[in-house]
Design an enzyme around this catalytic site. Structure first.
Site, short mmCIF file in Angstrom:
data_model
loop_
_atom_site.label_atom_id
_atom_site.label_comp_id
_atom_site.label_asym_id
_atom_site.label_seq_id
_atom_site.Cartn_x
_atom_site.Cartn_y
_atom_site.Cartn_z
N ASP A 1 0.85 -1.19 0.00
CA ASP A 1 0.00 0.00 0.00
C ASP A 1 0.88 1.24 0.00
OD1 ASP A 1 -1.22 -0.14 3.47
OD2 ASP A 1 0.79 -0.16 2.66
N HIS B 1 11.45 -8.88 0.66
CA HIS B 1 11.08 -7.48 0.46
C HIS B 1 12.29 -6.59 0.69
CE1 HIS B 1 8.87 -3.70 1.12
NE2 HIS B 1 7.89 -4.27 0.45
N PHE C 1 6.58 2.30 -4.37
CA PHE C 1 7.98 2.50 -3.96
C PHE C 1 8.54 3.87 -4.33
CE2 PHE C 1 7.65 -2.18 -4.35
CZ PHE C 1 8.00 -2.52 -3.05
N TYR D 1 2.93 4.81 0.75
CA TYR D 1 3.60 5.38 1.92
C TYR D 1 2.57 6.17 2.72
CZ TYR D 1 8.02 4.39 -0.53
OH TYR D 1 9.07 3.78 -1.17
#
Length: 222
Positions: free
Chosen positions: A65, A187, A78, A67
């Site tokens: 989701d 991740h 990202f 920031y």
């Protein structure tokens, strides 16, 4: 929430956009934005799709989701706006590119240059409440973005998918691996990266090698 979606996507997704579930999602998001501070700003919610037309997609990077801190979310997974500090996950992405391709760490965290080359930076959930990670999950966004992944898998060929972390890896069930290629790893968040599950995956050079083998223009990562 005004659903202003590029026609290249809309023509494939109209049935979903008109579904009861999506209408309920729209009502929820409108209420959240009216009563709370949410990210990204409303005009950027569909940025990933509106800036990377369906026909142009050749690589998909899946996030979870947006920031949830101020001045970070810009509608692209990202990515952060020009001149914003780089969040920890983005720092580790750039460090891996630096090591993988032997190129200099970039000044800007705005990933629009990737998008302009056919990289779809798709979060699974497209909105979030300030300082509340995951606050808009399980309200209908995942149904919408899973539909997008499935659509790309069915309608296109030779797409590269980056699935980083356990959440993203679960999306592999929507991807036909006879037509496409998946690169998965831990991740890029510090928790995962510092335990050895991120660095050294060399996804960026591997993707370009796959493109080369299939006569597709490579991505200029920096």
């Amino acid at each position: 929430m005004n659903v202003k979606l590029d026609d290249s996507w809309k023509k494939h997704l109209n049935h979903h956009l008109n579904s009861e579930g999506f209408k309920n999602l729209v009502d929820f998001v409108k209420s959240e934005y009216k009563n709370n501070i949410c990210y990204p700003k409303g005009s950027l919610i569909f940025s990933a799709l509106n800036n990377c037309k369906f026909d142009d997609v050749k690589l998909v990077i899946l996030g979870q989701d947006p920031y949830h801190n101020p001045n970070q979310a810009n509608g692209l997974a990202f990515s952060v706006p020009e001149n914003s500090a780089h969040p920890p996950s983005l720092i580790n992405i750039f460090k891996e590119i630096e090591q993988d391709l032997n190129i200099e760490y970039p000044l800007s965290g705005d990933l629009m240059p990737w998008v302009n080359q056919g990289v779809l930076l798709l979060n699974s959930t497209l909105t979030v409440r300030k300082n509340r990670p995951g606050s808009h999950q399980n309200m209908g966004w995942e149904d919408f973005t899973d539909e997008i992944i499935n659509l790309i898998s069915i309608e296109k060929n030779n797409i590269v998918f980056f699935l980083w972390g356990n959440y993203a890896k679960k999306k592999s069930k929507f991807i036909d691996q006879n037509k496409h290629i998946i690169f998965s790893s831990g991740h890029p968040s510090p928790l995962s990266a510092n335990r050895g599950f991120w660095f050294g995956n060399r996804h960026f050079s591997k993707a370009n090698q796959y493109f080369k083998e299939n006569n597709i223009t490579k991505i200029k990562w920096m």
